[in-house]
Design a protein around this motif. Structure first.
Motif, short mmCIF file in Angstrom:
data_model
loop_
_atom_site.label_atom_id
_atom_site.label_comp_id
_atom_site.label_asym_id
_atom_site.label_seq_id
_atom_site.Cartn_x
_atom_site.Cartn_y
_atom_site.Cartn_z
N UNK A 28 0.84 -1.22 0.08
CA UNK A 28 0.07 -0.11 0.03
C UNK A 28 0.77 1.18 -0.02
N UNK A 29 1.90 1.23 0.70
CA UNK A 29 2.73 2.33 0.81
C UNK A 29 3.36 2.62 -0.55
N UNK A 30 3.93 1.68 -1.32
CA UNK A 30 4.52 1.84 -2.35
C UNK A 30 3.45 2.31 -3.47
N UNK A 31 2.19 1.85 -3.50
CA UNK A 31 1.25 2.34 -4.32
C UNK A 31 0.95 4.01 -4.05
N UNK A 32 0.81 4.03 -2.93
CA UNK A 32 0.65 5.51 -2.25
C UNK A 32 1.67 6.57 -2.77
N UNK A 51 -5.51 6.17 1.16
CA UNK A 51 -6.65 5.60 1.09
C UNK A 51 -6.96 5.24 -0.51
N UNK A 52 -6.45 5.95 -1.44
CA UNK A 52 -6.56 5.29 -2.81
C UNK A 52 -5.88 4.15 -2.99
N UNK A 53 -4.69 4.14 -2.28
CA UNK A 53 -3.92 2.87 -2.60
C UNK A 53 -4.40 1.60 -2.03
N UNK A 54 -4.93 1.99 -0.73
CA UNK A 54 -5.89 1.13 -0.09
C UNK A 54 -6.93 0.43 -1.01
N UNK A 55 -7.66 1.31 -1.50
CA UNK A 55 -8.81 0.96 -2.16
C UNK A 55 -8.63 0.30 -3.34
#
Length: 165
Positions: A28-32, A51-55
């Motif tokens: 998630x951190x990498x995507x954020x 939140x967008x990365x988690x989604x």
């Protein structure tokens, strides 16, 4: 239980859940960070990017946890998945359900204008209100519902420790 059985893995190694959570947090951190970069390194959008990365990466299905005198019964709405797709990990005080979901749009039949099919990882982990016996847990998948039966066990014995002077 009348549906297809789902394998349940009892976890005896302490910390295995923590290592899974750390890996998910890393993803998630990498995507954020990618989203932050894509938005031009714009400050003030950190929470939005996270939140967008988690989604994008995690899917949290509807769940229910019911306790009776002898067991806990956890139910999850997992329409479109099969028993072989699901990983269940049971610890004395935790239940974790994971699935990697894949949806392939049908491109040969026309242009898709709208799709809410999720691709990514389903991940639900819950702290259990009572201690369970992981080795006796059972699960089944029936009509899009995963049901996990967790027989309750005795609380671990508590030990008093004297401090040395």
């Amino acid at each position: 239980m009348a549906g297809p059985k789902v394998p349940v893995k009892s976890v005896k190694k302490v910390g295995s859940l923590l290592s899974e959570l750390l890996e998910i947090e890393r993803q998630v951190s990498a995507r954020a960070h990618e989203l932050f970069r894509d938005h031009g390194w714009q400050a003030g959008r950190e929470s939005e990017n996270w939140l967008q990365a988690e989604k994008e990466l995690l899917w949290r299905p509807c769940a229910e946890l019911v306790e009776t005198d002898g067991e806990l019964r956890a139910s999850f709405a997992l329409a479109g998945l099969t028993a072989k797709d699901i990983k269940i990990l049971v610890e004395p005080n935790h239940l974790t359900v994971r699935v990697v979901t894949k949806h392939k749009g049908i491109k040969d039949e026309g242009t898709c204008h709208f799709s809410e099919f999720h691709r990514g990882e389903l991940y639900r982990s819950m702290v259990l209100p009572s201690t369970v016996i992981p080795e006796k847990a059972q699960a089944e998948m029936k009509e899009g519902m995963l049901t996990v039966i967790l027989p309750k066990g005795k609380e671990p014995a508590r030990k008093k420790i004297q401090t040395k002077k």
